[in-house]
Design a protein around this motif. Structure first.
Motif, PDB file in Angstrom:
ATOM      1  N   VAL A 231      -3.434  -8.989  15.260  1.00 15.30           N
ATOM      2  CA  VAL A 231      -4.147 -10.113  14.658  1.00 15.30           C
ATOM      3  C   VAL A 231      -4.557  -9.687  13.251  1.00 15.30           C
ATOM      4  CG1 VAL A 231      -6.164 -11.613  14.758  1.00 15.30           C
ATOM      5  CG2 VAL A 231      -5.032 -10.896  16.883  1.00 15.30           C
TER       6      VAL A 231
ATOM      7  N   GLY B 171     -12.589  -4.078   7.072  1.00 16.61           N
ATOM      8  CA  GLY B 171     -12.326  -3.793   5.671  1.00 16.61           C
ATOM      9  C   GLY B 171     -11.804  -5.041   4.987  1.00 16.61           C
ATOM     10  N   ALA B 172     -11.212  -4.855   3.813  1.00 16.61           N
ATOM     11  CA  ALA B 172     -10.727  -6.002   3.042  1.00 16.61           C
ATOM     12  C   ALA B 172      -9.549  -6.682   3.749  1.00 16.61           C
ATOM     13  CB  ALA B 172     -10.303  -5.550   1.650  1.00 16.61           C
ATOM     14  N   ARG B 173      -8.829  -5.912   4.542  1.00 17.81           N
ATOM     15  CA  ARG B 173      -7.685  -6.464   5.268  1.00 17.81           C
ATOM     16  C   ARG B 173      -7.875  -6.197   6.757  1.00 17.81           C
ATOM     17  NH1 ARG B 173      -2.216  -4.756   2.101  1.00 17.81           N
ATOM     18  NH2 ARG B 173      -1.920  -6.948   1.703  1.00 17.81           N
ATOM     19  N   PRO B 174      -8.824  -6.897   7.375  1.00 23.71           N
ATOM     20  CA  PRO B 174      -9.124  -6.611   8.777  1.00 23.71           C
ATOM     21  C   PRO B 174      -7.936  -6.873   9.688  1.00 23.71           C
ATOM     22  CG  PRO B 174     -10.198  -8.634   8.064  1.00 23.71           C
ATOM     23  CD  PRO B 174      -9.624  -8.000   6.835  1.00 23.71           C
ATOM     24  N   VAL B 175      -7.764  -6.002  10.650  1.00 19.84           N
ATOM     25  CA  VAL B 175      -6.640  -6.107  11.578  1.00 19.84           C
ATOM     26  C   VAL B 175      -7.150  -5.797  12.979  1.00 19.84           C
ATOM     27  CG1 VAL B 175      -4.403  -5.120  12.253  1.00 19.84           C
ATOM     28  CG2 VAL B 175      -4.983  -5.356   9.836  1.00 19.84           C
TER      29      VAL B 175
ATOM     30  N   PRO C 298       1.386  -6.451  19.606  1.00 22.29           N
ATOM     31  CA  PRO C 298       0.642  -7.609  19.110  1.00 22.29           C
ATOM     32  C   PRO C 298      -0.404  -7.208  18.081  1.00 22.29           C
ATOM     33  CG  PRO C 298      -0.011  -7.052  21.348  1.00 22.29           C
ATOM     34  CD  PRO C 298       1.173  -6.209  21.031  1.00 22.29           C
TER      35      PRO C 298
ATOM     36  N   ARG D  76      -2.792 -11.521   1.776  1.00 22.79           N
ATOM     37  CA  ARG D  76      -1.934 -12.317   2.670  1.00 22.79           C
ATOM     38  C   ARG D  76      -2.436 -13.758   2.704  1.00 22.79           C
ATOM     39  NH1 ARG D  76      -3.679  -7.736   6.643  1.00 22.79           N
ATOM     40  NH2 ARG D  76      -5.749  -8.408   7.275  1.00 22.79           N
TER      41      ARG D  76
ATOM     42  N   HIS E 174       0.836  -1.203   0.000  1.00 22.02           N
ATOM     43  CA  HIS E 174       0.000   0.000   0.000  1.00 22.02           C
ATOM     44  C   HIS E 174       0.877   1.261   0.000  1.00 22.02           C
ATOM     45  CE1 HIS E 174      -3.502   2.433   0.691  1.00 22.02           C
ATOM     46  NE2 HIS E 174      -3.119   2.811   1.892  1.00 22.02           N
TER      47      HIS E 174
ATOM     48  N   ASN F 125       6.092  -4.696   9.048  1.00 21.50           N
ATOM     49  CA  ASN F 125       6.579  -3.577   9.866  1.00 21.50           C
ATOM     50  C   ASN F 125       5.592  -3.235  10.976  1.00 21.50           C
ATOM     51  OD1 ASN F 125       8.954  -3.270   8.443  1.00 21.50           O
ATOM     52  ND2 ASN F 125       8.101  -1.752   7.046  1.00 21.50           N
ATOM     53  N   ALA F 126       4.312  -3.258  10.657  1.00 15.79           N
ATOM     54  CA  ALA F 126       3.304  -2.930  11.668  1.00 15.79           C
ATOM     55  C   ALA F 126       3.350  -3.923  12.825  1.00 15.79           C
ATOM     56  CB  ALA F 126       1.909  -2.901  11.057  1.00 15.79           C
TER      57      ALA F 126
ATOM     58  N   ASN G  32      -8.632 -12.332   7.482  1.00 14.35           N
ATOM     59  CA  ASN G  32      -8.679 -12.488   6.030  1.00 14.35           C
ATOM     60  C   ASN G  32      -7.365 -13.012   5.461  1.00 14.35           C
ATOM     61  OD1 ASN G  32     -10.185 -12.528   3.758  1.00 14.35           O
ATOM     62  ND2 ASN G  32     -10.261 -10.322   3.440  1.00 14.35           N
TER      63      ASN G  32
ATOM     64  N   HIS H  64       8.752   2.043  12.236  1.00 12.40           N
ATOM     65  CA  HIS H  64       9.719   0.952  12.108  1.00 12.40           C
ATOM     66  C   HIS H  64      10.410   1.012  10.739  1.00 12.40           C
ATOM     67  CE1 HIS H  64      11.539  -2.887  12.868  1.00 12.40           C
ATOM     68  NE2 HIS H  64      10.873  -3.491  11.913  1.00 12.40           N
ATOM     69  N   SER H  65       9.660   1.314   9.697  1.00 11.35           N
ATOM     70  CA  SER H  65      10.282   1.470   8.371  1.00 11.35           C
ATOM     71  C   SER H  65      11.364   2.543   8.409  1.00 11.35           C
ATOM     72  CB  SER H  65       9.238   1.883   7.329  1.00 11.35           C
ATOM     73  OG  SER H  65       8.230   0.919   7.211  1.00 11.35           O
TER      74      SER H  65
ATOM     75  N   ASP I 245       4.387  -3.602   4.700  1.00 14.18           N
ATOM     76  CA  ASP I 245       3.575  -2.799   5.626  1.00 14.18           C
ATOM     77  C   ASP I 245       3.122  -3.654   6.802  1.00 14.18           C
ATOM     78  OD1 ASP I 245       3.680  -0.483   4.068  1.00 14.18           O
ATOM     79  OD2 ASP I 245       1.813  -0.934   3.026  1.00 14.18           O
ATOM     80  N   GLU I 246       2.625  -4.847   6.482  1.00 14.15           N
ATOM     81  CA  GLU I 246       2.107  -5.727   7.530  1.00 14.15           C
ATOM     82  C   GLU I 246       3.240  -6.187   8.447  1.00 14.15           C
ATOM     83  OE1 GLU I 246      -1.493  -7.419   4.703  1.00 14.15           O
ATOM     84  OE2 GLU I 246       0.459  -8.426   4.690  1.00 14.15           O
TER      85      GLU I 246
ATOM     86  N   PHE J 205      -5.346  -4.589  16.482  1.00 18.04           N
ATOM     87  CA  PHE J 205      -4.113  -4.169  17.143  1.00 18.04           C
ATOM     88  C   PHE J 205      -4.288  -4.318  18.645  1.00 18.04           C
ATOM     89  CE2 PHE J 205      -3.786  -1.451  13.247  1.00 18.04           C
ATOM     90  CZ  PHE J 205      -2.602  -1.980  12.759  1.00 18.04           C
TER      91      PHE J 205
ATOM     92  N   ASN K 258      -1.000   1.822   7.083  1.00 21.61           N
ATOM     93  CA  ASN K 258      -0.910   1.192   5.769  1.00 21.61           C
ATOM     94  C   ASN K 258      -1.283  -0.285   5.834  1.00 21.61           C
ATOM     95  OD1 ASN K 258      -0.126   3.514   4.471  1.00 21.61           O
ATOM     96  ND2 ASN K 258       2.056   3.110   4.716  1.00 21.61           N
ATOM     97  N   ALA K 259      -0.845  -0.966   6.889  1.00 25.16           N
ATOM     98  CA  ALA K 259      -1.158  -2.398   7.001  1.00 25.16           C
ATOM     99  C   ALA K 259      -2.659  -2.612   7.111  1.00 25.16           C
ATOM    100  CB  ALA K 259      -0.448  -3.003   8.206  1.00 25.16           C
TER     101      ALA K 259
ATOM    102  N   ASP L 233       3.142   2.746   9.340  1.00 21.74           N
ATOM    103  CA  ASP L 233       3.181   1.304   9.076  1.00 21.74           C
ATOM    104  C   ASP L 233       1.851   0.664   9.450  1.00 21.74           C
ATOM    105  OD1 ASP L 233       5.830   1.277   8.221  1.00 21.74           O
ATOM    106  OD2 ASP L 233       6.621   0.806  10.218  1.00 21.74           O
ATOM    107  N   GLU L 234       1.354   1.025  10.625  1.00 23.98           N
ATOM    108  CA  GLU L 234       0.101   0.439  11.101  1.00 23.98           C
ATOM    109  C   GLU L 234      -1.071   0.866  10.227  1.00 23.98           C
ATOM    110  OE1 GLU L 234       1.614   0.363  15.752  1.00 23.98           O
ATOM    111  OE2 GLU L 234       0.547   2.111  14.985  1.00 23.98           O
TER     112      GLU L 234
ATOM    113  N   GLY M 135      -4.915  -0.493   5.881  1.00 25.90           N
ATOM    114  CA  GLY M 135      -5.619   0.177   4.782  1.00 25.90           C
ATOM    115  C   GLY M 135      -6.474   1.343   5.249  1.00 25.90           C
ATOM    116  N   VAL M 136      -5.984   2.072   6.261  1.00 28.23           N
ATOM    117  CA  VAL M 136      -6.749   3.200   6.807  1.00 28.23           C
ATOM    118  C   VAL M 136      -6.814   4.334   5.784  1.00 28.23           C
ATOM    119  CG1 VAL M 136      -6.784   4.985   8.593  1.00 28.23           C
ATOM    120  CG2 VAL M 136      -6.168   2.625   9.188  1.00 28.23           C
TER     121      VAL M 136
ATOM    122  N   ASP N 250       0.856   4.745  13.706  1.00 25.47           N
ATOM    123  CA  ASP N 250       1.903   5.262  12.816  1.00 25.47           C
ATOM    124  C   ASP N 250       1.618   4.812  11.385  1.00 25.47           C
ATOM    125  OD1 ASP N 250       2.995   2.721  12.401  1.00 25.47           O
ATOM    126  OD2 ASP N 250       4.665   3.023  13.781  1.00 25.47           O
TER     127      ASP N 250
END
Lengths: 195, 195
Positions: free
Chosen positions: A156, B151-155, A154, A125, A81, A180-181, A159, B81-82, A177-178, B157, B180-181, B177-178, B183-184, B175
């Motif tokens: 989770v 969303g399409a890439r549920p996370v 941490p 993923r 992304h 690093n996060a 998908n 982190h990046s 991205d994932e 934290f 982007n991971a 990285d988070e 998809g915000v 941040d």
């Protein structure tokens, strides 16, 4: 029934990379050019090549994008992304090989440029595994699961698609991205559980 | 008791940025220089300044790092982190203001450089809220919660800290990285739940 300790999945972070078809390699690197393996990947027969290409988008160019081998029947360029925002291009989330209605990007190699008509994606993923691992873990091909990555931050991820193949080795593929996060480092593992 | 719809939290993605002390501003921009507000932030009294600095690490320099105002008593440089991998510096995960034993980084402004002895951090993800919001949401200052972004890439934290303050507006800070991971995008909200 799988025990919790069985469900630890090694993680591979997929940096941006390019799978190229024979015809594209011919234009970028020369007719009949053979990709030079730099290091093997965990998936059988796959390798990171010594060759890199540049991606040219309307907002930026990204240099040193690793080519993976062997050549494929279709070009497939996998970015994050962050990369799509930098390039100024939209890359849909796709399973590898599902390239219908994907946008293109211009590739540049030492001998020329190829303006692709499609093939630019963000990879969904997924977890590669053998049929034996699938039985052991109690999941099936194309099942959607979740993975947890522990540590100071941490996370989770939902998908996550299971991909079963005879030649597949157990490995969770995340993009940069994932990774690093979640603070993924060498040796970090993920816990898989049912969605 | 909070209803599920009450638990939707607006999200702000914190790009890399610098909080500077008076003395550092003097060296980088000139004695007595006043930061020029570019746009207000949601947290009361805070603003993004027109000024930027460069971060100089052993592996790379990062240009155009936004300065936030007003000046603080201590320099605090927040990166992802990046960014730490790009710079070649380790930045520990810290709550804002907890700067003991943090590494430095060299700042460059139009008039000079300041080699900081500390202050380089990755921000612990956190949710700002007022005391009234804390009562409504049933949480307390420094409580650790989880947030889900759909969303399409549920996370999900974990390890998200609640920060309650009279002047705080309800907002989850992640941040880049988070963000982007997960998809915000503009308008994406997070669901908070107890850890």
């Amino acid at each position: 029934m799988a025990e919790p300790s069985d469900l630890l999945i090694p993680i591979a972070i997929s940096a941006r990379h390019a799978h190229l078809c024979r015809r594209t390699i011919d234009v970028l690197f020369g007719p009949g050019y053979q990709l030079q393996p730099r290091n093997p990947l965990k998936q059988v027969g796959q390798f990171a090549a010594q060759e890199t290409v540049a991606l040219l988008g309307p907002h930026a160019r990204i240099e040193n994008v690793r080519v993976l081998g062997p050549p494929r029947s279709e070009n497939q360029i996998e970015i994050s992304h962050s990369d799509e925002m930098a390039l100024g291009l939209h890359a849909p989330l796709r399973l590898s090989g599902d390239l219908q209605d994907t946008p293109g990007v211009t590739l540049e190699g030492p001998l020329g440029r190829v303006p692709l008509m499609g093939g630019l994606v963000r990879a969904l993923r997924h977890i590669h595994m053998s049929p034996a691992d699938a039985v052991r873990l109690g999941v099936h091909d194309h099942e959607i699961v979740r993975v947890a990555i522990d540590g100071a931050r941490p996370v989770v991820f939902g998908n996550v698609m299971i991909r079963v193949g005879e030649d597949y080795r157990l490995e969770l593929h995340l993009d940069t991205d994932e990774g690093n996060a979640a603070g993924v480092e060498a040796g970090t593992t993920a816990r898989m559980f049912r969605a």
